[in-house]
Write an enzyme that holds these catalytic residues in place. Structure first.
Site, mmCIF file in Angstrom:
data_model
loop_
_atom_site.group_PDB
_atom_site.id
_atom_site.type_symbol
_atom_site.label_atom_id
_atom_site.label_comp_id
_atom_site.label_asym_id
_atom_site.label_seq_id
_atom_site.Cartn_x
_atom_site.Cartn_y
_atom_site.Cartn_z
ATOM 1 N N ASN A 10 0.862 -1.182 0.000
ATOM 2 C CA ASN A 10 0.000 0.000 0.000
ATOM 3 C C ASN A 10 0.903 1.239 0.000
ATOM 4 O OD1 ASN A 10 -1.821 2.048 0.547
ATOM 5 N ND2 ASN A 10 -2.211 1.405 2.666
ATOM 6 N N TRP A 11 0.978 1.897 -1.153
ATOM 7 C CA TRP A 11 1.891 3.052 -1.263
ATOM 8 C C TRP A 11 1.339 4.288 -0.555
ATOM 9 C CZ3 TRP A 11 3.445 2.996 -7.227
ATOM 10 C CH2 TRP A 11 4.090 1.777 -7.505
ATOM 11 N N LYS A 12 0.089 4.240 -0.167
ATOM 12 C CA LYS A 12 -0.568 5.403 0.477
ATOM 13 C C LYS A 12 -0.392 6.645 -0.404
ATOM 14 C CE LYS A 12 0.279 3.303 4.925
ATOM 15 N NZ LYS A 12 0.255 3.458 6.349
ATOM 16 N N HIS A 102 -9.333 0.879 5.420
ATOM 17 C CA HIS A 102 -8.021 1.093 6.043
ATOM 18 C C HIS A 102 -8.217 2.019 7.245
ATOM 19 C CE1 HIS A 102 -3.881 2.307 6.696
ATOM 20 N NE2 HIS A 102 -3.535 1.232 6.002
ATOM 21 N N GLU A 104 -6.623 4.430 8.285
ATOM 22 C CA GLU A 104 -6.429 5.867 7.998
ATOM 23 C C GLU A 104 -7.691 6.472 7.381
ATOM 24 O OE1 GLU A 104 -2.784 5.380 5.834
ATOM 25 O OE2 GLU A 104 -1.771 4.804 7.693
ATOM 26 N N GLU A 174 -4.914 -5.306 10.793
ATOM 27 C CA GLU A 174 -3.862 -4.314 10.996
ATOM 28 C C GLU A 174 -4.061 -3.599 12.327
ATOM 29 O OE1 GLU A 174 -2.037 -2.973 7.046
ATOM 30 O OE2 GLU A 174 -3.789 -1.725 7.387
ATOM 31 N N GLY A 180 2.957 1.865 10.660
ATOM 32 C CA GLY A 180 3.880 2.984 10.431
ATOM 33 C C GLY A 180 4.648 3.397 11.673
ATOM 34 N N SER A 220 3.993 -2.611 10.115
ATOM 35 C CA SER A 220 5.459 -2.613 10.181
ATOM 36 C C SER A 220 6.079 -3.949 9.736
ATOM 37 C CB SER A 220 5.940 -2.224 11.583
ATOM 38 O OG SER A 220 5.465 -0.916 11.912
ATOM 39 N N GLY A 241 3.020 -1.198 4.250
ATOM 40 C CA GLY A 241 3.087 0.218 3.911
ATOM 41 C C GLY A 241 4.518 0.614 3.585
ATOM 42 N N GLY A 242 5.228 1.148 4.580
ATOM 43 C CA GLY A 242 6.566 1.719 4.393
ATOM 44 C C GLY A 242 7.522 0.848 3.588
HETATM 45 C C1 PEP Z 1 -0.435 -0.048 6.198
HETATM 46 O O1 PEP Z 1 -0.572 1.131 6.028
HETATM 47 O O2 PEP Z 1 -1.329 -0.791 5.791
HETATM 48 C C2 PEP Z 1 0.758 -0.532 6.904
HETATM 49 C C3 PEP Z 1 0.714 -1.729 7.405
HETATM 50 O O3 PEP Z 1 1.826 0.333 7.008
HETATM 51 P P1 PEP Z 1 3.281 -0.035 7.594
HETATM 52 O O4 PEP Z 1 3.738 -1.298 6.935
HETATM 53 O O5 PEP Z 1 4.147 1.138 7.212
HETATM 54 O O6 PEP Z 1 3.138 -0.205 9.066
#
Ligand code: PEP
Length: 259
Positions: A10-12, A102, A104, A174, A180, A220, A241-242
């Site tokens: 997920n590039w957000k 999600h 967010e 999640e 993040g 993460s 994500g990251g």
């Molecule tokens: C996400 O946004 O779905 C996520 C899991 O981010 P990260 O891997 O950066 O924690």
């Protein structure tokens, strides 16, 4: 029943279309270098809307072993909904997956389970696969109510979706406190909730549906922890994500099965 692992990046709201182009090219090369076998694990990238077309052209043109999707969908079909993107538009870009719910979007866009449910149904209506996210905030985890909380979310998010469609969709667990933050749930924490979600799907539907649905962990995930997390029986993938913004790291995550 064997469930193919699904590793989705997920590039957000990162990477304009040019940066997305480089990332997907680098990811394609990294997967080739690592001898990735797409029958062992599915790689998915989820760019911002502005990057989807570029990803589609590159992946289809170079026949890269990568699927793509979108981070959101409108609950409406078309019309006067400024800023929204419809299921038909995403389907026209050959998106396979759409993330709904999600944390967010739940937090910054006030998306309720009712909205998430409507969006999940829209994704299915347009022939794509929803990745339905759930997860608890830190205070719920500290109170020991994380299983109850996530099961209630998924029960509401899947309401009215029939068993055949649930069997094909993806659930992403999640924990919000792990997104993040660099703070990862332990593999046992991930298994506890993913196992409970699978049991809930069995209770709501039936055994074969619970066996078929794929459940990801997200929070993460990195090359250094993916193997242990993926070793758990009810964890069928990761929503990343990251670490999905670095081609080498995401390719290592996708090829976790080689370790
Ligand atoms: C996400 O946004 O779905 C996520 C899991 O981010 P990260 O891997 O950066 O924690």
């Amino acid at each position: 029943m064997s469930r193919k692992p699904i590793l989705a990046g997920n590039w957000k709201m990162n990477l304009d279309y040019k940066a997305g182009m480089s990332l997907v090219q680098d990811l394609g090369s990294a997967l080739v270098d690592k001898d990735h076998d797409p029958s062992r694990a599915e790689a998915v990238v989820i760019p911002p809307f502005t990057g989807i077309r570029t990803v589609q052209v590159l992946v289809e043109g170079d026949k890269l072993p990568i699927a793509w999707g979108a981070q959101d969908i409108s609950a409406h079909d078309d019309g006067a909904y400024t800023g929204e993107v419809s299921g038909e538009m995403l389907k026209a870009l050959n998106c396979s997956y759409v993330v709904v719910g999600h944390s967010e979007r739940r937090e910054y866009h006030n998306e309720t389970d009712e909205v998430v449910n409507a969006k999940a149904k829209k994704v299915i209506e347009y022939g794509m696969t929803p990745i339905v996210c759930c997860g608890e905030p830190l205070e719920v985890r500290k109170a020991g109510k994380h299983v109850e909380h996530t099961v209630a979310q998924i029960t509401a998010d899947l309401a009215g979706i029939d068993a055949a469609d649930v069997a094909k969709l993806v659930i992403a667990y999640e924990p919000i406190w792990a997104i993040g933050t660099g703070e990862t749930a332990t593999a046992d924490d991930a298994q506890e909730v993913c196992g409970a979600l699978r049991k809930a799907v069995g209770d709501l539907y039936d055994g074969p549906t619970a066996e078929a649905v794929r459940i990801q962990y997200g929070g993460s995930v990195k090359p250094g922890n993916v193997v242990e997390i993926m070793g758990k029986p009810d964890v069928d993938g990761a929503l990343v994500g990251g670490a999905s913004l670095k081609a080498g790291d995401f390719a290592s995550i996708v090829t976790f099965y080689q370790k």
